[in-house]
Design a protein around this motif. Structure first.
Motif, PDB file in Angstrom:
ATOM      1  N   SER A 160     -21.067  14.077  33.141  1.00  0.00           N
ATOM      2  CA  SER A 160     -21.705  12.363  32.925  1.00  0.00           C
ATOM      3  C   SER A 160     -21.430  11.521  32.951  1.00  0.00           C
ATOM      4  O   SER A 160     -21.775  10.400  32.951  1.00  0.00           O
ATOM      5  CB  SER A 160     -20.627  12.817  31.188  1.00  0.00           C
ATOM      6  N   MET A 161     -19.952  11.569  33.584  1.00  0.00           N
ATOM      7  CA  MET A 161     -19.987  10.670  34.960  1.00  0.00           C
ATOM      8  C   MET A 161     -20.586  10.669  36.593  1.00  0.00           C
ATOM      9  O   MET A 161     -19.838   9.376  37.357  1.00  0.00           O
ATOM     10  CB  MET A 161     -18.466   9.871  34.622  1.00  0.00           C
ATOM     11  N   GLY A 162     -21.055  10.750  36.665  1.00  0.00           N
ATOM     12  CA  GLY A 162     -21.778  11.466  38.090  1.00  0.00           C
ATOM     13  C   GLY A 162     -20.982  13.286  38.867  1.00  0.00           C
ATOM     14  O   GLY A 162     -21.617  12.759  40.217  1.00  0.00           O
ATOM     15  N   PRO A 203     -22.739   7.973  39.775  1.00  0.00           N
ATOM     16  CA  PRO A 203     -24.075   8.899  39.760  1.00  0.00           C
ATOM     17  C   PRO A 203     -24.513   9.405  41.064  1.00  0.00           C
ATOM     18  O   PRO A 203     -25.060   7.583  42.000  1.00  0.00           O
ATOM     19  CB  PRO A 203     -24.943   7.998  38.671  1.00  0.00           C
ATOM     20  N   LYS A 231      -7.401  12.672  33.038  1.00  0.00           N
ATOM     21  CA  LYS A 231      -8.593  12.751  32.689  1.00  0.00           C
ATOM     22  C   LYS A 231      -9.372  13.523  33.840  1.00  0.00           C
ATOM     23  O   LYS A 231     -10.884  13.467  33.514  1.00  0.00           O
ATOM     24  CB  LYS A 231      -9.124  11.353  32.560  1.00  0.00           C
ATOM     25  N   PHE A 244     -13.620   3.078  31.828  1.00  0.00           N
ATOM     26  CA  PHE A 244     -14.062   4.031  32.664  1.00  0.00           C
ATOM     27  C   PHE A 244     -15.212   3.853  33.560  1.00  0.00           C
ATOM     28  O   PHE A 244     -15.617   3.031  33.691  1.00  0.00           O
ATOM     29  CB  PHE A 244     -14.396   5.473  31.731  1.00  0.00           C
ATOM     30  N   VAL A 245     -14.928   4.153  34.750  1.00  0.00           N
ATOM     31  CA  VAL A 245     -16.122   4.067  36.044  1.00  0.00           C
ATOM     32  C   VAL A 245     -17.651   6.155  36.238  1.00  0.00           C
ATOM     33  O   VAL A 245     -16.476   6.765  36.849  1.00  0.00           O
ATOM     34  CB  VAL A 245     -15.346   3.882  37.553  1.00  0.00           C
ATOM     35  N   SER A 246     -18.998   5.005  36.169  1.00  0.00           N
ATOM     36  CA  SER A 246     -18.987   6.077  36.289  1.00  0.00           C
ATOM     37  C   SER A 246     -20.291   5.615  37.812  1.00  0.00           C
ATOM     38  O   SER A 246     -20.252   4.912  38.302  1.00  0.00           O
ATOM     39  CB  SER A 246     -20.438   6.540  34.863  1.00  0.00           C
ATOM     40  N   ALA A 260     -14.494  14.540  38.312  1.00  0.00           N
ATOM     41  CA  ALA A 260     -15.145  14.177  37.232  1.00  0.00           C
ATOM     42  C   ALA A 260     -16.137  14.649  36.436  1.00  0.00           C
ATOM     43  O   ALA A 260     -17.474  15.828  36.958  1.00  0.00           O
ATOM     44  CB  ALA A 260     -16.032  12.695  37.752  1.00  0.00           C
ATOM     45  N   TYR A 283     -20.606   1.727  38.060  1.00  0.00           N
ATOM     46  CA  TYR A 283     -21.095   1.604  36.503  1.00  0.00           C
ATOM     47  C   TYR A 283     -19.636   1.140  36.237  1.00  0.00           C
ATOM     48  O   TYR A 283     -18.509   2.573  36.114  1.00  0.00           O
ATOM     49  CB  TYR A 283     -21.482   2.248  35.577  1.00  0.00           C
ATOM     50  N   HIS A 337     -11.055  11.365  36.556  1.00  0.00           N
ATOM     51  CA  HIS A 337     -11.814  10.959  36.623  1.00  0.00           C
ATOM     52  C   HIS A 337     -11.682   8.792  37.180  1.00  0.00           C
ATOM     53  O   HIS A 337     -10.131   8.966  37.371  1.00  0.00           O
ATOM     54  CB  HIS A 337     -12.782  10.152  35.954  1.00  0.00           C
TER      55      HIS A 337
END
Length: 242
Positions: free
Chosen positions: A82-84, A148, A124, A144-146, A79, A155, A126
């Motif tokens: 920015s999403m981890g 971190p 994509k 989308f799924v973040s 990913a 998230y 992610h």
């Protein structure tokens, strides 16, 4: 495993050398911009040590291009930072369909239930989520799924025409996902009001026949659903200070 395979590392090294040559950039410049040591970069480009996922992400950001390897079937496996910068192998446990429970905005004391699916987007690279089986289907969310590493929080983020909606979740020892939903609720007339409520996601383990909609006192699932929502605050899985 934080290191790329030999094949993946060699592929990245080739792309980096081509990018530097095409743009007439030095390796020292790249090391400085990516905030890695020149020695680390030199060894990876020479093939004497593999690239790590975190190093590749830093180099991608510096060059403004994607270098991430794809598996044989063309799936992106890492990913964006920015999403981890999570690898698919590390988050596969999160994929699946969840029974999602939160307090009802329309009826005091009732629980609103629906389904949320989390899947890997092959193109994509992610995790993405989508809601289903909502009685107010026009408000079903997807995004989308973040995830971190620094906090371990999860998230679920929707961004649509400048509007944001987010579920901030953790993994309590009791299982499932619990946290806070930040969204807009219908107010007086056509007004939308900012709202924050506890939210619980429990894996359906393939059984998607759970009761959904507004679950009121007296329904056979009410006590179970209400307990799932209430324990978020009772056990401090999320906090709502007075």
């Amino acid at each position: 495993m934080n290191e790329l395979s030999v094949e993946g590392s060699n592929s990245v090294a080739l792309q980096v050398r081509e990018e530097l040559a095409r743009r007439r950039l030095s390796r020292q410049w790249l090391a400085d911009e990516a905030k890695i040591s020149l020695s680390t970069l030199e060894k990876a480009l020479a093939g004497s040590r593999p690239f790590t996922f975190s190093t590749v992400v830093r180099i991608e950001d510096a060059l403004g291009t994607s270098l991430r390897s794809r598996s044989e079937n063309g799936v992106r496996m890492l990913a964006p930072e920015s999403m981890g910068a999570y690898a698919r192998a590390a988050v596969q446990w999160l994929e699946g369909t969840y029974l999602t429970l939160r307090p009802s905005f329309s009826e005091a004391g009732a629980v609103f239930a629906y389904l949320t699916s989390v899947d890997w987007d092959d193109d994509k690279g992610h995790l993405v989520f989508s809601e289903a089986s909502r009685t107010d289907s026009e408000y079903e969310q997807k995004g989308f799924v973040s995830f971190p590493n620094i906090s371990g929080a999860i998230y679920l983020v929707t961004i649509s025409e400048g509007q944001y909606r987010m579920a901030l979740l953790n993994r309590p020892s009791g299982g499932g996902l619990s946290g806070i939903l930040l969204t807009l609720a219908a107010g007086e007339g056509a007004q939308l009001t900012p709202a924050a409520v506890p939210i619980s996601l429990t894996s359906t383990r393939g059984n998607t026949d759970a009761a959904v909609g507004v679950i009121r006192d007296g329904h056979e699932c009410y006590e179970e659903y209400r307990a799932c929502v209430d324990r978020i605050t009772q056990r401090c899985y999320a906090r709502f200070p007075a």
